[in-house]
Each structure stands twice: as C-alpha cells, then as structure tokens.
Design a protein around this motif. Structure first.
Motif, PDB file in Angstrom:
ATOM      1  N   GLY A  98     120.729   5.626  94.829  1.00  0.00           N
ATOM      2  CA  GLY A  98     120.201   6.451  93.750  1.00  0.00           C
ATOM      3  C   GLY A  98     121.184   7.402  93.106  1.00  0.00           C
ATOM      4  O   GLY A  98     120.798   8.184  92.246  1.00  0.00           O
ATOM      5  N   GLN A  99     122.444   7.398  93.485  1.00  0.00           N
ATOM      6  CA  GLN A  99     123.438   8.295  92.889  1.00  0.00           C
ATOM      7  C   GLN A  99     124.065   7.623  91.659  1.00  0.00           C
ATOM      8  O   GLN A  99     124.245   6.407  91.619  1.00  0.00           O
ATOM      9  CB  GLN A  99     124.551   8.606  93.900  1.00  0.00           C
ATOM     10  N   ASN A 100     124.417   8.426  90.678  1.00  0.00           N
ATOM     11  CA  ASN A 100     125.108   7.943  89.491  1.00  0.00           C
ATOM     12  C   ASN A 100     126.604   7.869  89.817  1.00  0.00           C
ATOM     13  O   ASN A 100     127.326   8.846  89.689  1.00  0.00           O
ATOM     14  CB  ASN A 100     124.840   8.870  88.308  1.00  0.00           C
ATOM     15  N   VAL A 101     127.046   6.701  90.246  1.00  0.00           N
ATOM     16  CA  VAL A 101     128.423   6.514  90.708  1.00  0.00           C
ATOM     17  C   VAL A 101     129.430   6.816  89.602  1.00  0.00           C
ATOM     18  O   VAL A 101     130.472   7.421  89.843  1.00  0.00           O
ATOM     19  CB  VAL A 101     128.615   5.084  91.256  1.00  0.00           C
ATOM     20  N   GLU A 102     129.124   6.428  88.384  1.00  0.00           N
ATOM     21  CA  GLU A 102     130.053   6.664  87.275  1.00  0.00           C
ATOM     22  C   GLU A 102     130.261   8.162  87.038  1.00  0.00           C
ATOM     23  O   GLU A 102     131.363   8.599  86.703  1.00  0.00           O
ATOM     24  CB  GLU A 102     129.558   5.974  85.994  1.00  0.00           C
ATOM     25  N   LEU A 103     129.229   8.951  87.225  1.00  0.00           N
ATOM     26  CA  LEU A 103     129.344  10.399  87.079  1.00  0.00           C
ATOM     27  C   LEU A 103     130.217  10.982  88.193  1.00  0.00           C
ATOM     28  O   LEU A 103     131.059  11.849  87.942  1.00  0.00           O
ATOM     29  CB  LEU A 103     127.947  11.023  87.111  1.00  0.00           C
ATOM     30  N   ILE A 104     130.041  10.487  89.400  1.00  0.00           N
ATOM     31  CA  ILE A 104     130.848  10.959  90.532  1.00  0.00           C
ATOM     32  C   ILE A 104     132.326  10.652  90.296  1.00  0.00           C
ATOM     33  O   ILE A 104     133.199  11.478  90.580  1.00  0.00           O
ATOM     34  CB  ILE A 104     130.357  10.327  91.852  1.00  0.00           C
ATOM     35  N   PHE A 161     124.711  18.589  96.694  1.00  0.00           N
ATOM     36  CA  PHE A 161     124.810  18.066  95.335  1.00  0.00           C
ATOM     37  C   PHE A 161     124.295  16.640  95.276  1.00  0.00           C
ATOM     38  O   PHE A 161     124.383  15.893  96.251  1.00  0.00           O
ATOM     39  CB  PHE A 161     126.273  18.079  94.860  1.00  0.00           C
ATOM     40  N   GLU A 162     123.790  16.278  94.110  1.00  0.00           N
ATOM     41  CA  GLU A 162     123.327  14.918  93.866  1.00  0.00           C
ATOM     42  C   GLU A 162     123.721  14.541  92.442  1.00  0.00           C
ATOM     43  O   GLU A 162     123.594  15.354  91.523  1.00  0.00           O
ATOM     44  CB  GLU A 162     121.811  14.860  94.021  1.00  0.00           C
ATOM     45  N   ALA A 163     124.197  13.321  92.270  1.00  0.00           N
ATOM     46  CA  ALA A 163     124.575  12.849  90.941  1.00  0.00           C
ATOM     47  C   ALA A 163     123.336  12.312  90.238  1.00  0.00           C
ATOM     48  O   ALA A 163     122.801  11.276  90.609  1.00  0.00           O
ATOM     49  CB  ALA A 163     125.646  11.777  91.041  1.00  0.00           C
ATOM     50  N   GLY A 164     122.872  13.057  89.256  1.00  0.00           N
ATOM     51  CA  GLY A 164     121.702  12.644  88.493  1.00  0.00           C
ATOM     52  C   GLY A 164     122.094  11.726  87.354  1.00  0.00           C
ATOM     53  O   GLY A 164     123.204  11.189  87.305  1.00  0.00           O
ATOM     54  N   LYS A 202     119.270  24.504  91.911  1.00  0.00           N
ATOM     55  CA  LYS A 202     118.762  23.770  90.736  1.00  0.00           C
ATOM     56  C   LYS A 202     119.722  23.844  89.539  1.00  0.00           C
ATOM     57  O   LYS A 202     119.357  23.481  88.429  1.00  0.00           O
ATOM     58  CB  LYS A 202     117.369  24.255  90.305  1.00  0.00           C
ATOM     59  N   LYS A 203     120.944  24.321  89.757  1.00  0.00           N
ATOM     60  CA  LYS A 203     121.926  24.342  88.678  1.00  0.00           C
ATOM     61  C   LYS A 203     122.402  22.929  88.407  1.00  0.00           C
ATOM     62  O   LYS A 203     122.476  22.105  89.317  1.00  0.00           O
ATOM     63  CB  LYS A 203     123.136  25.209  89.061  1.00  0.00           C
ATOM     64  N   GLU A 204     122.746  22.686  87.159  1.00  0.00           N
ATOM     65  CA  GLU A 204     123.292  21.395  86.770  1.00  0.00           C
ATOM     66  C   GLU A 204     124.724  21.596  86.299  1.00  0.00           C
ATOM     67  O   GLU A 204     125.023  22.556  85.588  1.00  0.00           O
ATOM     68  CB  GLU A 204     122.444  20.767  85.661  1.00  0.00           C
ATOM     69  N   TYR A 205     125.600  20.687  86.717  1.00  0.00           N
ATOM     70  CA  TYR A 205     127.014  20.783  86.394  1.00  0.00           C
ATOM     71  C   TYR A 205     127.498  19.516  85.722  1.00  0.00           C
ATOM     72  O   TYR A 205     127.113  18.405  86.103  1.00  0.00           O
ATOM     73  CB  TYR A 205     127.847  20.980  87.673  1.00  0.00           C
ATOM     74  N   ASP A 206     128.368  19.691  84.754  1.00  0.00           N
ATOM     75  CA  ASP A 206     129.116  18.583  84.200  1.00  0.00           C
ATOM     76  C   ASP A 206     130.206  18.245  85.229  1.00  0.00           C
ATOM     77  O   ASP A 206     130.700  19.152  85.914  1.00  0.00           O
ATOM     78  CB  ASP A 206     129.759  19.015  82.879  1.00  0.00           C
ATOM     79  N   PRO A 207     130.585  16.979  85.375  1.00  0.00           N
ATOM     80  CA  PRO A 207     131.636  16.654  86.356  1.00  0.00           C
ATOM     81  C   PRO A 207     132.914  17.474  86.177  1.00  0.00           C
ATOM     82  O   PRO A 207     133.596  17.790  87.149  1.00  0.00           O
ATOM     83  CB  PRO A 207     131.895  15.161  86.117  1.00  0.00           C
ATOM     84  N   SER A 208     133.234  17.856  84.944  1.00  0.00           N
ATOM     85  CA  SER A 208     134.447  18.642  84.691  1.00  0.00           C
ATOM     86  C   SER A 208     134.355  20.056  85.262  1.00  0.00           C
ATOM     87  O   SER A 208     135.375  20.744  85.385  1.00  0.00           O
ATOM     88  CB  SER A 208     134.735  18.705  83.190  1.00  0.00           C
ATOM     89  N   GLU A 209     133.149  20.508  85.605  1.00  0.00           N
ATOM     90  CA  GLU A 209     132.956  21.841  86.188  1.00  0.00           C
ATOM     91  C   GLU A 209     133.097  21.826  87.710  1.00  0.00           C
ATOM     92  O   GLU A 209     132.935  22.850  88.358  1.00  0.00           O
ATOM     93  CB  GLU A 209     131.575  22.377  85.831  1.00  0.00           C
ATOM     94  N   LEU A 210     133.382  20.660  88.267  1.00  0.00           N
ATOM     95  CA  LEU A 210     133.504  20.499  89.714  1.00  0.00           C
ATOM     96  C   LEU A 210     134.885  19.969  90.061  1.00  0.00           C
ATOM     97  O   LEU A 210     135.580  19.422  89.213  1.00  0.00           O
ATOM     98  CB  LEU A 210     132.451  19.509  90.224  1.00  0.00           C
ATOM     99  N   LYS A 211     135.261  20.142  91.322  1.00  0.00           N
ATOM    100  CA  LYS A 211     136.464  19.488  91.819  1.00  0.00           C
ATOM    101  C   LYS A 211     136.214  19.031  93.252  1.00  0.00           C
ATOM    102  O   LYS A 211     135.472  19.671  94.009  1.00  0.00           O
ATOM    103  CB  LYS A 211     137.697  20.380  91.720  1.00  0.00           C
ATOM    104  N   ILE A 212     136.808  17.914  93.585  1.00  0.00           N
ATOM    105  CA  ILE A 212     136.695  17.365  94.932  1.00  0.00           C
ATOM    106  C   ILE A 212     137.786  17.984  95.797  1.00  0.00           C
ATOM    107  O   ILE A 212     138.972  17.834  95.513  1.00  0.00           O
ATOM    108  CB  ILE A 212     136.834  15.827  94.920  1.00  0.00           C
TER     109      ILE A 212
END
Length: 102
Positions: free
Chosen positions: A88-94, A25-28, A38-48
């Motif tokens: 290059g990661q979008n920290v706020e999205l993570i 995964f990469e935070a775009g 190549k799927k894109e996920y909203d942060p709410s669709e993931l869990k750590i």
C-alpha cells in the motif's frame, strides 16, 4: 547513519524509536504522511538518514526496508516499506526522498 546492524525489523524500529525517530511515516497518494501528527510532507521536505533492509528467509514477500527519515521541521520517524503485493505504499513517492548519505 547506518551505524546499526539489526537482525529483525522490529529491532530496527524499536531502536530507532528510542533514538528519537518517534513518528511513523507512510507514503500516501500524493504526499508522505506523518501518522501521529497528521502532517503531510512533500518528498523534498524529507531526507533519508538511514536505510535498513531485511530479507525474507523463505518468502520474497517477507522482504522489507526501514527508512529513518527527518523532515525539514525537525520531525524524525521511520517509514517501513514491505515488498509484499499488499504493502500500500507509494513507491514512486518514496524514491523521490533525497538521501542525506549521498
């Protein structure tokens, strides 16, 4: 899930991959992207499921965190965030990804 104690970043990624965390995964800019599918996920669709931090021995820019993630569709993978200036990661999205351990 932090049942492991890893010495290196590569050891963490290799072990997690062998345990089924096969996607990268990469935070775009606006979503978390699964690089293989190549799927894109909203942060709410993931869990750590696990967080593993690595400290740079001599250089703070060597610090990194590996996140073991699971998507709502069952996809499992890792996201590596380096603390160097050019990560290059979008920290706020993570930061928006919910932690299953809380």
């Amino acid at each position: 899930m932090n049942k492991h104690s890893f010495s290196t970043l590569s050891e963490a990624v290799n072990t997690l991959t062998s345990e089924g965390f096969k996607e990268d995964f990469e935070a775009g800019e606006t979503s978390i992207i699964a690089l293989y599918s190549k799927k894109e996920y909203d942060p709410s669709e993931l869990k750590i499921l696990g967080t593993y931090r690595f400290e740079g021995e001599t250089n703070p820019s060597d610090e990194a965190t590996v996140f073991a993630l699971e998507a709502s569709d069952g996809t499992k993978g890792t996201l590596v965030m380096s603390y160097s200036a050019e990560h290059g990661q979008n920290v706020e999205l993570i930061k928006q990804i919910p932690n299953a351990q809380e």
